[in-house]
Write a protein that holds these residues in place. Structure first.
Motif, PDB file in Angstrom:
ATOM      1  N   ARG A 270       0.826  -1.205   0.000  1.00 48.02           N
ATOM      2  CA  ARG A 270       0.000   0.000   0.000  1.00 48.02           C
ATOM      3  C   ARG A 270       0.862   1.257   0.000  1.00 48.02           C
ATOM      4  O   ARG A 270       0.547   2.243  -0.679  1.00 48.02           O
ATOM      5  CB  ARG A 270      -0.927  -0.011   1.224  1.00 48.02           C
ATOM      6  CG  ARG A 270      -1.986  -1.104   1.200  1.00 48.02           C
ATOM      7  CD  ARG A 270      -3.050  -0.864   0.154  1.00 48.02           C
ATOM      8  NE  ARG A 270      -3.877   0.282   0.443  1.00 48.02           N
ATOM      9  CZ  ARG A 270      -5.173   0.206   0.757  1.00 48.02           C
ATOM     10  NH1 ARG A 270      -5.781  -0.967   0.817  1.00 48.02           N
ATOM     11  NH2 ARG A 270      -5.879   1.303   0.977  1.00 48.02           N
ATOM     12  N   LEU A 271       1.959   1.236   0.726  1.00 47.13           N
ATOM     13  CA  LEU A 271       2.855   2.391   0.758  1.00 47.13           C
ATOM     14  C   LEU A 271       3.476   2.645  -0.616  1.00 47.13           C
ATOM     15  O   LEU A 271       3.528   3.785  -1.093  1.00 47.13           O
ATOM     16  CB  LEU A 271       3.949   2.176   1.800  1.00 47.13           C
ATOM     17  CG  LEU A 271       3.499   2.253   3.264  1.00 47.13           C
ATOM     18  CD1 LEU A 271       4.582   1.697   4.177  1.00 47.13           C
ATOM     19  CD2 LEU A 271       3.167   3.698   3.651  1.00 47.13           C
ATOM     20  N   ARG A 272       3.945   1.594  -1.239  1.00 45.26           N
ATOM     21  CA  ARG A 272       4.605   1.749  -2.538  1.00 45.26           C
ATOM     22  C   ARG A 272       3.614   2.118  -3.627  1.00 45.26           C
ATOM     23  O   ARG A 272       3.967   2.848  -4.567  1.00 45.26           O
ATOM     24  CB  ARG A 272       5.361   0.472  -2.878  1.00 45.26           C
ATOM     25  CG  ARG A 272       6.578   0.267  -1.965  1.00 45.26           C
ATOM     26  CD  ARG A 272       7.145  -1.125  -2.032  1.00 45.26           C
ATOM     27  NE  ARG A 272       8.295  -1.275  -1.126  1.00 45.26           N
ATOM     28  CZ  ARG A 272       8.769  -2.436  -0.704  1.00 45.26           C
ATOM     29  NH1 ARG A 272       8.199  -3.568  -1.092  1.00 45.26           N
ATOM     30  NH2 ARG A 272       9.805  -2.472   0.117  1.00 45.26           N
ATOM     31  N   GLN A 273       2.380   1.651  -3.502  1.00 34.73           N
ATOM     32  CA  GLN A 273       1.360   1.979  -4.494  1.00 34.73           C
ATOM     33  C   GLN A 273       1.040   3.463  -4.530  1.00 34.73           C
ATOM     34  O   GLN A 273       0.624   3.982  -5.569  1.00 34.73           O
ATOM     35  CB  GLN A 273       0.072   1.188  -4.215  1.00 34.73           C
ATOM     36  CG  GLN A 273       0.112  -0.243  -4.703  1.00 34.73           C
ATOM     37  CD  GLN A 273       0.139  -0.346  -6.212  1.00 34.73           C
ATOM     38  OE1 GLN A 273       1.172  -0.648  -6.803  1.00 34.73           O
ATOM     39  NE2 GLN A 273      -0.979  -0.097  -6.854  1.00 34.73           N
ATOM     40  N   ILE A 274       1.225   4.146  -3.420  1.00 40.48           N
ATOM     41  CA  ILE A 274       0.892   5.577  -3.393  1.00 40.48           C
ATOM     42  C   ILE A 274       2.120   6.458  -3.542  1.00 40.48           C
ATOM     43  O   ILE A 274       2.066   7.661  -3.296  1.00 40.48           O
ATOM     44  CB  ILE A 274       0.116   5.946  -2.113  1.00 40.48           C
ATOM     45  CG1 ILE A 274       0.907   5.567  -0.859  1.00 40.48           C
ATOM     46  CG2 ILE A 274      -1.234   5.294  -2.106  1.00 40.48           C
ATOM     47  CD1 ILE A 274       0.278   6.084   0.413  1.00 40.48           C
ATOM     48  N   GLY A 275       3.229   5.862  -3.936  1.00 37.97           N
ATOM     49  CA  GLY A 275       4.382   6.671  -4.299  1.00 37.97           C
ATOM     50  C   GLY A 275       5.444   6.852  -3.242  1.00 37.97           C
ATOM     51  O   GLY A 275       6.323   7.711  -3.404  1.00 37.97           O
ATOM     52  N   VAL A 276       5.391   6.057  -2.170  1.00 37.34           N
ATOM     53  CA  VAL A 276       6.467   6.108  -1.173  1.00 37.34           C
ATOM     54  C   VAL A 276       7.610   5.232  -1.679  1.00 37.34           C
ATOM     55  O   VAL A 276       7.480   4.012  -1.768  1.00 37.34           O
ATOM     56  CB  VAL A 276       5.976   5.621   0.208  1.00 37.34           C
ATOM     57  CG1 VAL A 276       7.130   5.582   1.206  1.00 37.34           C
ATOM     58  CG2 VAL A 276       4.860   6.533   0.720  1.00 37.34           C
ATOM     59  N   ARG A 277       8.717   5.841  -2.018  1.00 35.55           N
ATOM     60  CA  ARG A 277       9.819   5.108  -2.641  1.00 35.55           C
ATOM     61  C   ARG A 277      10.644   4.313  -1.632  1.00 35.55           C
ATOM     62  O   ARG A 277      11.217   3.276  -1.966  1.00 35.55           O
ATOM     63  CB  ARG A 277      10.721   6.081  -3.396  1.00 35.55           C
ATOM     64  CG  ARG A 277      10.023   6.768  -4.561  1.00 35.55           C
ATOM     65  CD  ARG A 277      10.938   7.792  -5.223  1.00 35.55           C
ATOM     66  NE  ARG A 277      10.252   8.502  -6.298  1.00 35.55           N
ATOM     67  CZ  ARG A 277      10.776   9.517  -6.961  1.00 35.55           C
ATOM     68  NH1 ARG A 277      11.996   9.939  -6.656  1.00 35.55           N
ATOM     69  NH2 ARG A 277      10.094  10.110  -7.923  1.00 35.55           N
ATOM     70  N   SER A 278      10.720   4.813  -0.413  1.00 32.07           N
ATOM     71  CA  SER A 278      11.498   4.143   0.628  1.00 32.07           C
ATOM     72  C   SER A 278      10.536   3.573   1.667  1.00 32.07           C
ATOM     73  O   SER A 278      10.050   4.292   2.547  1.00 32.07           O
ATOM     74  CB  SER A 278      12.476   5.121   1.290  1.00 32.07           C
ATOM     75  OG  SER A 278      13.136   4.511   2.385  1.00 32.07           O
TER      76      SER A 278
END
Length: 251
Positions: free
Chosen positions: A205-213
């Motif tokens: 979910r974090l990576r899907q919304i653009g959190v790269r790290s």
């Protein structure tokens, strides 16, 4: 005994930590650093534990800010001490000297930082909160304070691992109704039981919304009773109650 504080290089530049149960004043099933007033532990003992956490973070106890967690997708921005009746599961601040904290005992404690913008966040993300969007809501609150999601580092702390998170078909159905591709976070168990990968779902979910790290510390709360409290383990052991771990971050 001294406190044991798990930190992560991704949050370097902030004062932060995922605190284990070591170094606390509680006893019995709460033995160690129980920081949850919502438990049946003695209130003054929990206060002592929280004071130790505040000292480790170099803040006054009233600047160790938390909320009444309700497994929601609600997040708020804060600038200082809060009342104990505010209900939410995510927090964000750009105020130096304020430590944001969340309590967990199997759910995901997630700490966030956009060091370029000087904005931090914290979220309590159990399966329901993660499914309903508490991680996204926390990031949106950070963005209102000037953060950019591409610059945000997010770290998931000690949580229950897939190996120890057995669920039933009704649980699986809630995820499949939201998105059939969420089946990837479930592995077969015995009979109609499945095993859910909560940290992997949080990272997705974090990576899907653009959190790269976005990372997980890879500590399982259920599997390590000497270091972590676990709601599910307490149920399996038929214990009357369980302690709450604390995770916190400050600029």
């Amino acid at each position: 005994m001294t406190l044991e504080i798990i930190t992560d290089p991704a949050l370097k530049g902030t004062t932060h930590g995922f605190f284990t149960r070591a170094g606390g004043a509680s006893s019995g099933v709460f033995k160690g650093l129980n920081c949850g007033y919502g438990s049946s532990d003695q209130h003054d003992i929990v206060s002592i534990n929280r004071e130790r956490v505040a000292k480790a973070l170099n803040v006054q106890p009233d600047r160790l800010v938390g909320v009444h967690q309700i497994h929601s997708a609600d997040a708020i921005s804060v600038t200082g001490p809060l009342g104990t009746t505010i209900k939410a599961d995510g927090l964000a601040t750009a105020t130096p000297g304020v430590a944001l904290s969340v309590l967990t005992a199997d759910c995901q404690p997630v700490l966030f930082a956009d060091q370029k913008a000087g904005v931090i966040g914290a979220a309590h993300a159990g399966w329901k909160g993660a499914l309903d969007g508490v991680l996204e809501a926390t990031i949106k609150q950070m963005e209102t304070l000037g953060a950019a999601r591409a610059n945000i580092a997010a770290v998931i702390g000690p949580s229950i691992s897939q190996r120890n998170y057995e669920v039933g078909p009704e649980f699986l159905d809630q995820f499949l109704q939201a998105d059939p591709t969420y089946s990837r976070f479930f592995a077969g168990g015995s009979g109609d039981r499945m095993h859910f990968d909560l940290p992997a779902f949080g990272l997705y979910r974090l990576r899907q919304i653009g959190v790269r790290s976005a990372t997980w510390t890879r500590h399982c709360t259920y599997a390590d009773p000497d270091r972590f409290f676990s709601y599910r383990r307490s149920v399996h052991k038929k214990e009357a109650d369980y302690g709450r771990l604390i995770a916190a971050i400050r600029l």
